[in-house]
Design an enzyme around this catalytic site. Sequence first.
Site, PDB file in Angstrom:
ATOM      1  N   GLU A 169       0.809  -1.229   0.000  1.00  0.00           N
ATOM      2  CA  GLU A 169       0.000   0.000   0.000  1.00  0.00           C
ATOM      3  C   GLU A 169       0.843   1.280   0.000  1.00  0.00           C
ATOM      4  O   GLU A 169       0.575   2.212   0.757  1.00  0.00           O
ATOM      5  CB  GLU A 169      -0.973  -0.009   1.181  1.00  0.00           C
ATOM      6  CG  GLU A 169      -1.896  -1.220   1.154  1.00  0.00           C
ATOM      7  CD  GLU A 169      -2.836  -1.304   2.358  1.00  0.00           C
ATOM      8  OE1 GLU A 169      -2.858  -0.360   3.173  1.00  0.00           O
ATOM      9  OE2 GLU A 169      -3.535  -2.329   2.465  1.00  0.00           O
ATOM     10  N   ASN A 217       2.175  -5.157  -3.149  1.00  0.00           N
ATOM     11  CA  ASN A 217       0.767  -5.443  -2.854  1.00  0.00           C
ATOM     12  C   ASN A 217       0.009  -4.141  -2.607  1.00  0.00           C
ATOM     13  O   ASN A 217       0.483  -3.263  -1.876  1.00  0.00           O
ATOM     14  CB  ASN A 217       0.715  -6.319  -1.590  1.00  0.00           C
ATOM     15  CG  ASN A 217      -0.629  -6.972  -1.351  1.00  0.00           C
ATOM     16  OD1 ASN A 217      -1.166  -7.609  -2.259  1.00  0.00           O
ATOM     17  ND2 ASN A 217      -1.161  -6.841  -0.148  1.00  0.00           N
ATOM     18  N   HIS A 255     -10.430  -6.424  -2.091  1.00  0.00           N
ATOM     19  CA  HIS A 255     -11.529  -6.334  -1.123  1.00  0.00           C
ATOM     20  C   HIS A 255     -12.679  -5.655  -1.876  1.00  0.00           C
ATOM     21  O   HIS A 255     -12.770  -4.425  -1.924  1.00  0.00           O
ATOM     22  CB  HIS A 255     -11.108  -5.520   0.103  1.00  0.00           C
ATOM     23  CG  HIS A 255     -10.009  -6.164   0.887  1.00  0.00           C
ATOM     24  ND1 HIS A 255     -10.201  -7.339   1.588  1.00  0.00           N
ATOM     25  CD2 HIS A 255      -8.711  -5.831   1.061  1.00  0.00           C
ATOM     26  CE1 HIS A 255      -9.063  -7.696   2.174  1.00  0.00           C
ATOM     27  NE2 HIS A 255      -8.140  -6.802   1.857  1.00  0.00           N
ATOM     28  N   GLU A 315      -6.114 -10.797  -1.478  1.00  0.00           N
ATOM     29  CA  GLU A 315      -6.929 -10.657  -0.258  1.00  0.00           C
ATOM     30  C   GLU A 315      -8.420 -10.648  -0.603  1.00  0.00           C
ATOM     31  O   GLU A 315      -9.207  -9.879  -0.046  1.00  0.00           O
ATOM     32  CB  GLU A 315      -6.542  -9.369   0.484  1.00  0.00           C
ATOM     33  CG  GLU A 315      -5.074  -9.286   0.829  1.00  0.00           C
ATOM     34  CD  GLU A 315      -4.682  -8.048   1.634  1.00  0.00           C
ATOM     35  OE1 GLU A 315      -5.566  -7.363   2.181  1.00  0.00           O
ATOM     36  OE2 GLU A 315      -3.467  -7.766   1.700  1.00  0.00           O
ATOM     37  N   ASP A 325     -12.201 -10.810  -0.943  1.00  0.00           N
ATOM     38  CA  ASP A 325     -13.458 -11.012  -0.212  1.00  0.00           C
ATOM     39  C   ASP A 325     -14.454  -9.993  -0.735  1.00  0.00           C
ATOM     40  O   ASP A 325     -14.097  -9.141  -1.547  1.00  0.00           O
ATOM     41  CB  ASP A 325     -13.288 -10.952   1.327  1.00  0.00           C
ATOM     42  CG  ASP A 325     -12.625  -9.685   1.838  1.00  0.00           C
ATOM     43  OD1 ASP A 325     -12.545  -8.689   1.090  1.00  0.00           O
ATOM     44  OD2 ASP A 325     -12.166  -9.673   3.004  1.00  0.00           O
TER      45      ASP A 325
HETATM   46  O1  G3I Z   1      -3.237  -7.878  18.731  1.00  0.00           O
HETATM   47  C1  G3I Z   1      -4.261  -7.156  19.399  1.00  0.00           C
HETATM   48  C2  G3I Z   1      -4.670  -7.869  20.601  1.00  0.00           C
HETATM   49  O2  G3I Z   1      -3.592  -7.924  21.499  1.00  0.00           O
HETATM   50  C3  G3I Z   1      -5.879  -7.164  21.221  1.00  0.00           C
HETATM   51  O3  G3I Z   1      -6.352  -7.899  22.291  1.00  0.00           O
HETATM   52  C4  G3I Z   1      -6.986  -7.015  20.175  1.00  0.00           C
HETATM   53  C5  G3I Z   1      -8.170  -6.229  20.724  1.00  0.00           C
HETATM   54  O4  G3I Z   1      -9.027  -5.854  19.675  1.00  0.00           O
HETATM   55  O5  G3I Z   1      -6.490  -6.319  19.085  1.00  0.00           O
HETATM   56  C6  G3I Z   1      -5.440  -7.027  18.466  1.00  0.00           C
HETATM   57  O6  G3I Z   1      -4.984  -6.356  17.344  1.00  0.00           O
HETATM   58  C7  G3I Z   1      -5.842  -6.363  16.232  1.00  0.00           C
HETATM   59  C8  G3I Z   1      -5.190  -7.151  15.099  1.00  0.00           C
HETATM   60  O7  G3I Z   1      -5.957  -7.031  13.921  1.00  0.00           O
HETATM   61  C9  G3I Z   1      -5.026  -8.621  15.440  1.00  0.00           C
HETATM   62  O8  G3I Z   1      -6.260  -9.211  15.645  1.00  0.00           O
HETATM   63  C10 G3I Z   1      -6.054  -4.923  15.828  1.00  0.00           C
HETATM   64  O9  G3I Z   1      -6.813  -4.263  16.815  1.00  0.00           O
HETATM   65  C11 G3I Z   1      -6.759  -4.858  14.493  1.00  0.00           C
HETATM   66  O10 G3I Z   1      -6.762  -3.511  14.054  1.00  0.00           O
HETATM   67  C12 G3I Z   1      -6.045  -5.712  13.490  1.00  0.00           C
HETATM   68  O11 G3I Z   1      -6.775  -5.648  12.261  1.00  0.00           O
HETATM   69  C13 G3I Z   1      -6.118  -6.171  11.131  1.00  0.00           C
HETATM   70  C14 G3I Z   1      -5.913  -5.061  10.113  1.00  0.00           C
HETATM   71  O12 G3I Z   1      -5.326  -5.610   8.937  1.00  0.00           O
HETATM   72  C15 G3I Z   1      -5.021  -3.957  10.635  1.00  0.00           C
HETATM   73  O13 G3I Z   1      -5.093  -2.873   9.780  1.00  0.00           O
HETATM   74  C16 G3I Z   1      -6.993  -7.237  10.538  1.00  0.00           C
HETATM   75  O14 G3I Z   1      -7.090  -8.335  11.439  1.00  0.00           O
HETATM   76  C17 G3I Z   1      -6.419  -7.723   9.209  1.00  0.00           C
HETATM   77  O15 G3I Z   1      -7.326  -8.570   8.573  1.00  0.00           O
HETATM   78  C18 G3I Z   1      -6.174  -6.520   8.312  1.00  0.00           C
HETATM   79  O16 G3I Z   1      -5.568  -6.988   7.129  1.00  0.00           O
HETATM   80  C19 G3I Z   1      -5.303  -5.998   6.140  1.00  0.00           C
HETATM   81  C20 G3I Z   1      -4.045  -6.413   5.422  1.00  0.00           C
HETATM   82  O17 G3I Z   1      -2.999  -6.603   6.343  1.00  0.00           O
HETATM   83  C21 G3I Z   1      -3.647  -5.410   4.341  1.00  0.00           C
HETATM   84  N1  G3I Z   1      -4.740  -5.167   3.431  1.00  0.00           N
HETATM   85  C22 G3I Z   1      -5.989  -4.788   4.061  1.00  0.00           C
HETATM   86  C23 G3I Z   1      -6.409  -5.853   5.083  1.00  0.00           C
HETATM   87  C24 G3I Z   1      -7.754  -5.508   5.673  1.00  0.00           C
HETATM   88  O18 G3I Z   1      -7.697  -4.317   6.394  1.00  0.00           O
END
Ligand code: G3I
Length: 403
Positions: A193, A238, A278, A309, A311
């Site tokens: 990105e 990506n 997405h 990715e 969906d």
């Molecule tokens: O790790 C913490 C955990 O310790 C805590 O308890 C929990 C509470 O909500 O949060 C956890 O972190 C989260 C993390 O995912 C792991 O689950 C973050 O809050 C959350 O913001 C994070 O979201 C991820 C996101 O990227 C971050 O921007 C999504 O799971 C993940 O699917 C998403 O993936 C991205 C790709 O990397 C790049 N392209 C877009 C895609 C969708 O946004």
Amino acid sequence: MSARRGVTNSRGAVAPGQMTRREFVRLAGFGAAAGLVPALAGCDSALGNSSWALRSATKTFLSAFQPLKAGAGDKNILFGAAAGQWALQADPAFATQIATHAGLLVPENELKWETVEPQPDTFNFTPGDWLADFATQHGQKFRGHTLVWHQQLPTWAGVGVTGAEAAQQLTNHIAKTVVHYAGRMHSWDVVNEAINPRDGRADYLRNTVWLQTIGPDYIDLAFRTAAAADPAAVLVYNDYGMEYDGSDADARRAGILQLLTRLKAAGTPVHALGIQAHLDPGITSFDAGKLVTFIRAVADLGLKIFITELDVIDQRLPADVATRDSEVAGVYAEFLGAALQDPAVTTVLTWGLSDRYTWLSNFRPRSDGLPVRPLPLDSSFQAKPALYAMLDAFQAAAPRPAS
Ligand code: G3I
């Protein structure tokens, strides 16, 4: 509903636990047969819905149920999915589905910088290693996501440092992470990105901490460092937002193509473009021609294209589950039908596999509070119309050369 359920196909097979095709069409709410399409074309408002619904509600699936990796593999296309360690560890039934359908496993968050290197030069590969071992145990390829991104960075990275110090942080992170997995990694999303036309630069680059400290060459530096650490991995640039029609997507496609053209001209070791996909049918229209033309232009640079990715955001789709699933399947069909026309598209990955675990539940919830349904399996791991739409798209694709 009949006890015998399953989406039928040309060979008459019915997947256990699924609707028959007749039930699927009926539940889609239109009672339409395929022959009604010409009569109703252009009358979307009469159906109270978008053209996606019309196309998919009358869709008949040709494919029998089989694992997605098998359907894709018939054409030498690699199918895989992202998953989180916590879900695979806590939910054996989910782990079975990932093992069944995915020929490649992508850690959803476990290889991001904030997890891998939370403190300077202190590395944590424990969750990533768990996933790499899962992939090995299940005969899957393994993929790294992602080395350089402006999100999910630790607070110290790139902050209060000179350009040289920032470059040292960047190369240290990449070299040690990539070496750790060298020999086990199918591919790495090296930079994620980096394009954002809205930041107003002529080169379309996003105004990240790495751009500010190192300059535009941070991208070349990242790829060169990754290539030195693992010469066998496919190195991927990506990005998102290049799938649809509209001025934003036009600008993003132009920016990404300009970046890739510059990288290739400089001899930077970039091997593939990752198109996140997405897909959000509620926002703008889809222009297959623009996507096909863009993919060919990227392929003409000598790059492969991975759908990384995939969906479907169902935030704005109808509440009725059958109608919604039908529309989601239509989006999968239309997107993959276009993208897979080009043989340079060799890999298709979904971001998650089952509606039980999807980032969209938190990031793009529905205003009516209903659970989102963006993926090929529902939250009980039943195959949805989207899975059959994907199998049909693989079936319709030309075989890729065996690799
Ligand atoms: O790790 C913490 C955990 O310790 C805590 O308890 C929990 C509470 O909500 O949060 C956890 O972190 C989260 C993390 O995912 C792991 O689950 C973050 O809050 C959350 O913001 C994070 O979201 C991820 C996101 O990227 C971050 O921007 C999504 O799971 C993940 O699917 C998403 O993936 C991205 C790709 O990397 C790049 N392209 C877009 C895609 C969708 O946004």
